[in-house]
Design a protein around this motif. Structure first.
Motif, mmCIF file in Angstrom:
data_model
loop_
_atom_site.group_PDB
_atom_site.id
_atom_site.type_symbol
_atom_site.label_atom_id
_atom_site.label_comp_id
_atom_site.label_asym_id
_atom_site.label_seq_id
_atom_site.Cartn_x
_atom_site.Cartn_y
_atom_site.Cartn_z
ATOM 1 N N SER A 181 2.182 -3.061 3.946
ATOM 2 C CA SER A 181 1.964 -1.267 4.732
ATOM 3 C C SER A 181 3.747 -0.829 5.332
ATOM 4 O O SER A 181 4.221 -1.947 6.016
ATOM 5 C CB SER A 181 1.242 -1.809 5.906
ATOM 6 O OG SER A 181 1.341 -0.342 6.028
ATOM 7 N N GLN A 182 4.399 0.200 4.243
ATOM 8 C CA GLN A 182 3.656 0.958 3.209
ATOM 9 C C GLN A 182 4.790 1.905 3.044
ATOM 10 O O GLN A 182 5.731 1.731 3.226
ATOM 11 C CB GLN A 182 2.512 1.713 3.941
ATOM 12 C CG GLN A 182 3.316 3.022 5.102
ATOM 13 C CD GLN A 182 2.512 3.287 6.069
ATOM 14 O OE1 GLN A 182 1.168 2.784 6.195
ATOM 15 N NE2 GLN A 182 2.642 4.933 5.730
ATOM 16 N N GLU B 259 -3.383 -4.353 4.930
ATOM 17 C CA GLU B 259 -2.147 -3.710 5.937
ATOM 18 C C GLU B 259 -1.515 -4.527 6.309
ATOM 19 O O GLU B 259 -1.707 -4.639 7.449
ATOM 20 C CB GLU B 259 -3.129 -2.535 6.211
ATOM 21 C CG GLU B 259 -2.842 -1.382 5.598
ATOM 22 C CD GLU B 259 -3.344 0.006 6.486
ATOM 23 O OE1 GLU B 259 -3.016 -0.090 7.645
ATOM 24 O OE2 GLU B 259 -4.395 0.134 6.232
ATOM 25 N N ASN C 145 -11.826 3.811 5.513
ATOM 26 C CA ASN C 145 -10.299 2.846 6.198
ATOM 27 C C ASN C 145 -11.212 2.595 7.824
ATOM 28 O O ASN C 145 -11.008 3.598 8.733
ATOM 29 C CB ASN C 145 -9.339 3.940 5.666
ATOM 30 C CG ASN C 145 -8.602 2.975 6.036
ATOM 31 O OD1 ASN C 145 -7.424 1.677 6.312
ATOM 32 N ND2 ASN C 145 -7.447 3.744 7.282
ATOM 33 N N HIS D 194 -6.287 -5.811 8.229
ATOM 34 C CA HIS D 194 -4.949 -5.407 8.726
ATOM 35 C C HIS D 194 -4.118 -6.222 9.505
ATOM 36 O O HIS D 194 -5.579 -6.158 10.908
ATOM 37 C CB HIS D 194 -5.259 -3.575 9.277
ATOM 38 C CG HIS D 194 -5.838 -2.412 7.898
ATOM 39 N ND1 HIS D 194 -6.412 -1.863 8.381
ATOM 40 C CD2 HIS D 194 -6.031 -3.281 6.468
ATOM 41 C CE1 HIS D 194 -6.613 -1.119 7.150
ATOM 42 N NE2 HIS D 194 -6.795 -2.143 6.226
ATOM 43 N N GLN E 147 0.679 -1.362 0.032
ATOM 44 C CA GLN E 147 0.233 -0.156 0.014
ATOM 45 C C GLN E 147 0.800 1.107 0.526
ATOM 46 O O GLN E 147 2.150 1.029 0.542
ATOM 47 C CB GLN E 147 -1.000 -0.048 1.180
ATOM 48 C CG GLN E 147 0.052 0.894 2.983
ATOM 49 C CD GLN E 147 -1.170 1.143 3.452
ATOM 50 O OE1 GLN E 147 -2.468 1.459 3.175
ATOM 51 N NE2 GLN E 147 -0.884 0.840 5.042
ATOM 52 N N TYR F 44 -0.746 -5.901 12.856
ATOM 53 C CA TYR F 44 0.540 -5.531 13.080
ATOM 54 C C TYR F 44 0.827 -6.583 13.894
ATOM 55 O O TYR F 44 0.541 -5.527 14.668
ATOM 56 C CB TYR F 44 0.281 -3.599 12.631
ATOM 57 C CG TYR F 44 0.344 -2.913 11.696
ATOM 58 C CD1 TYR F 44 1.191 -1.853 11.036
ATOM 59 C CD2 TYR F 44 -1.204 -2.196 11.640
ATOM 60 C CE1 TYR F 44 0.693 -1.259 9.792
ATOM 61 C CE2 TYR F 44 -1.233 -1.993 10.247
ATOM 62 C CZ TYR F 44 -0.438 -1.252 9.622
ATOM 63 O OH TYR F 44 -0.074 -0.895 8.221
#
Length: 619
Positions: free
Chosen positions: A493-494, A453, A337, A405, A72, A407
């Motif tokens: 990402s990103q 993401e 988003n 997403h 992204q 992380y």
């Protein structure tokens, strides 16, 4: 003991230098980046310099995949023309030749993310605020000449078509007040409250009441604030980088103008934001309720935006032609988003807004495909259960893709041994993905999935460069594992994540403009896992070892290959199958640094892998 495993693909990085960040760093949205483990991150410790034996049965196919590896691009000042890294960053993006690249103009830079920053001004003028706020009635270069509508209570509708609930609305008192106190004035500030405008026989919560008014000015010029001068260059450079040369094929780019104009939302006061487009502003997206509860204004904004970029222009709110000359072939549009945080949406309110935006965009681009949800809290499975239930949508609204997403993180972002825990966190994520797939298969089996993401967010602004190798290895592990699960699009990402966001998500060196190992690893993945069907072969290795391995045969050339990932912060040795002796090896590791994968021939059965290395072997 050995067990069968799936394989993954790589991204890696540099030698030992420390990145130190500027004092202006402001990535402080705690909601947006809260990983699944909520701070209790698993710790994994691998012994140094073990030997892991890998065996592949190239006569046995376990899975086939055509999952798309991608990334992204989030709008950032360093992507603007004139930035020291602008040219090298967009060159790196173009060189990847990635498909389905996600483009997101995003909230911390309102002037780089919103094309109509201020509400249209002209007769009639309208305003609506929630109870507890103040309504500002104002005339530019004139005075208030008439009051066409005024009400406090359970109001609905939009400018020129307000609606009231007769059993829970005060219109007479409000209009009298405005006529006595505002008529003939250039501006007027009115408090919205029960104390000012008493209501009787109302069962609704006062928190949902609004004060709405419509008025005319003695002198008014119909004007809008549509302005593409700051947003266009970013969009143009992105589209140029992802478009196949000599064509209008944008390689399935996924566009997400995630930030809607703040004037569409009910807030306690008017939102002011910096004049400097490069200055981060983290409180632009306030309010949970749209002023226009019919959602027409929200849909119209996105319809005009799409017309600007696909049809050369649009007609504004007052019937004026606004032309720009863009005719991009946009295939995908993602609708908003991380919506459970941005404007605090619920599955119900988001679904209504998704339907309104999709329906409006379809008027401009009937063949557009859509991606929904973009969920940060991917484990909130009630979102998928509601959104994928077609009975909760307007008839014929497509549910082509959903996205979410992930992380990872760790307790000490400066300690490379803690990076070994990223892979265990990813395994926890994959367990939830399996649940999401079951929900999808039950409710809307044709809907595809985009994990758009994927990355790591550290709790520190200073970290060793081996970190980039660790995340490159994680990116590759994510691709291989998720592709084996049948995920359709897998995006990391990103491209640029600093300044203002988390530097640990960046794929480019923001000072030198060099691609980090994450870029070079993604390039290897894209090259070896093309759009044609790839066969994943039965692969064996010690499950407790720090090595992850996967044999595969590319649909591109039919060559047997092997991808290896070192998940540890120590150098490790792999005993490869005999057929890979004297094979070509491509490694992204500490030795390759910020450069492309180093290429060499394997002269024996043992391959020494650097810390967090990713290597591809081709027979």
């Amino acid at each position: 003991m050995s067990m069968q495993f799936r394989s993954i693909r790589a991204l890696i990085l540099l030698s030992f230098v420390t990145f130190t960040l500027c004092n202006s760093y402001q990535a402080k949205i705690e909601f947006k980046r809260r990983p699944f483990y909520e701070g209790n991150y698993p710790k994994v410790r691998y012994e140094a310099n073990t030997i892991t034996k890998v065996r592949v049965d190239y006569s046995s196919v376990t899975h086939t995949t055509n999952s798309i590896p991608t990334l992204q691009v989030v709008v950032n000042p360093l992507l603007r023309r004139g930035s020291l890294i602008h040219d090298s960053t967009f060159k790196a993006l173009a060189d990847l030749q990635a498909t389905h690249v996600r483009y997101v103009p995003w909230t911390p830079y309102p002037r780089l993310a919103v094309a109509e920053l201020f509400a249209p001004k002209g007769n009639p003028h309208c305003g609506q605020v929630l109870s507890g706020a103040n309504l500002l009635m104002q005339c530019k270069n004139g005075t208030i000449s008439s009051i066409d509508f005024a009400a406090y209570g359970d109001n609905g509708g939009r400018c020129q078509s307000f609606k009231t609930n007769p059993t829970c609305t005060n219109t007479l008192t409000v209009k009298q007040f405005l006529l006595q106190n505002c008529l003939g004035k250039a501006s007027c500030l009115i408090p919205a409250s029960n104390a000012s405008f008493p209501l009787r026989s109302c069962s609704n919560s006062q928190a949902t009441y609004t004060l709405a008014a419509q008025w005319k000015c003695s002198y008014a010029v119909n004007e809008t604030s549509w302005d593409f001068s700051l947003v266009d260059p970013l969009m143009e450079d992105f589209m140029s980088a992802v478009t196949k040369p000599g064509t209008n094929d944008t390689r399935g780019a996924i566009i997400n103008w995630s930030t809607s104009p703040e004037w569409l939302w009910a807030t306690d006061s008017e939102i002011t934001f910096p004049d400097d487009p490069n200055q981060p502003f983290w409180t632009y997206e306030l309010g949970t309720e749209l002023l226009d509860r019919s959602l027409v204004d929200l849909g119209n904004y996105y319809e005009r935006l799409v017309r600007w970029y696909t049809q050369g222009g649009f007609t504004d709110e007052y019937g004026n032609k606004v032309t720009g000359g863009h005719y991009y072939n946009i295939t995908f549009w993602e609708v908003l988003n991380e919506v459970e945080g941005e404007h605090g949406m619920t599955p119900q309110s988001y679904t209504q807004r998704y339907d309104a935006i999709v329906t409006a965009i379809q008027r401009a681009a009937p063949n557009m495909k859509f991606v929904g949800i973009a969920l940060a809290h991917y484990w909130w499975t009630e979102w998928y259960t509601y959104f994928l239930n077609r009975s909760n949508h307007i008839a014929n609204v497509p549910l082509e893709y959903i996205s979410f997403h992930f992380y990872g993180s760790c307790n000490d972002g400066t300690n490379p041994t803690e990076y070994e825990g990223f892979f265990a966190q990813a395994d926890g994520f994959h367990n939830v993905v399996a649940q999401i797939l079951k929900i999808r298969d039950q409710l809307s089996p044709s809907t595809k999935i985009d994990t758009d993401e994927l990355g790591v967010i550290l709790n520190t602004e200073v970290f060793p460069t081996i970190y980039w190798n660790a995340v490159a290895a994680l990116d590759t592990y994510q691709y291989l594992t998720l592709s084996m699960m049948g995920i359709d699009v897998i995006g990391v990402s990103q491209l640029v994540g600093y300044p203002s966001q988390f530097p640990s998500v960046s794929m480019m060196n923001w000072t030198s403009g060099q691609p980090t190992p994450r870029v070079w690893a993604l390039k290897l993945v894209i090259q070896h896992f093309d759009s044609k069907t790839t066969k994943m072969m039965e692969t064996y290795f010690d499950a407790s070892s720090p090595i992850f391995a996967q044999g595969f045969i590319s649909g591109n050339d039919g060559v047997p290959r092997l991808v290896l990932i070192n998940k540890s912060s120590n150098i490790q040795t792999v005993s490869v199958p005999p057929s890979f002796i004297e094979s070509q090896v491509e490694c992204v590791d500490e030795i390759s640094g910020f450069g492309p994968a180093r290429v060499f021939s394997l002269d024996g059965p043992l391959l020494d892998m650097q810390r967090f290395a990713v290597c591809f072997l081709s027979q």
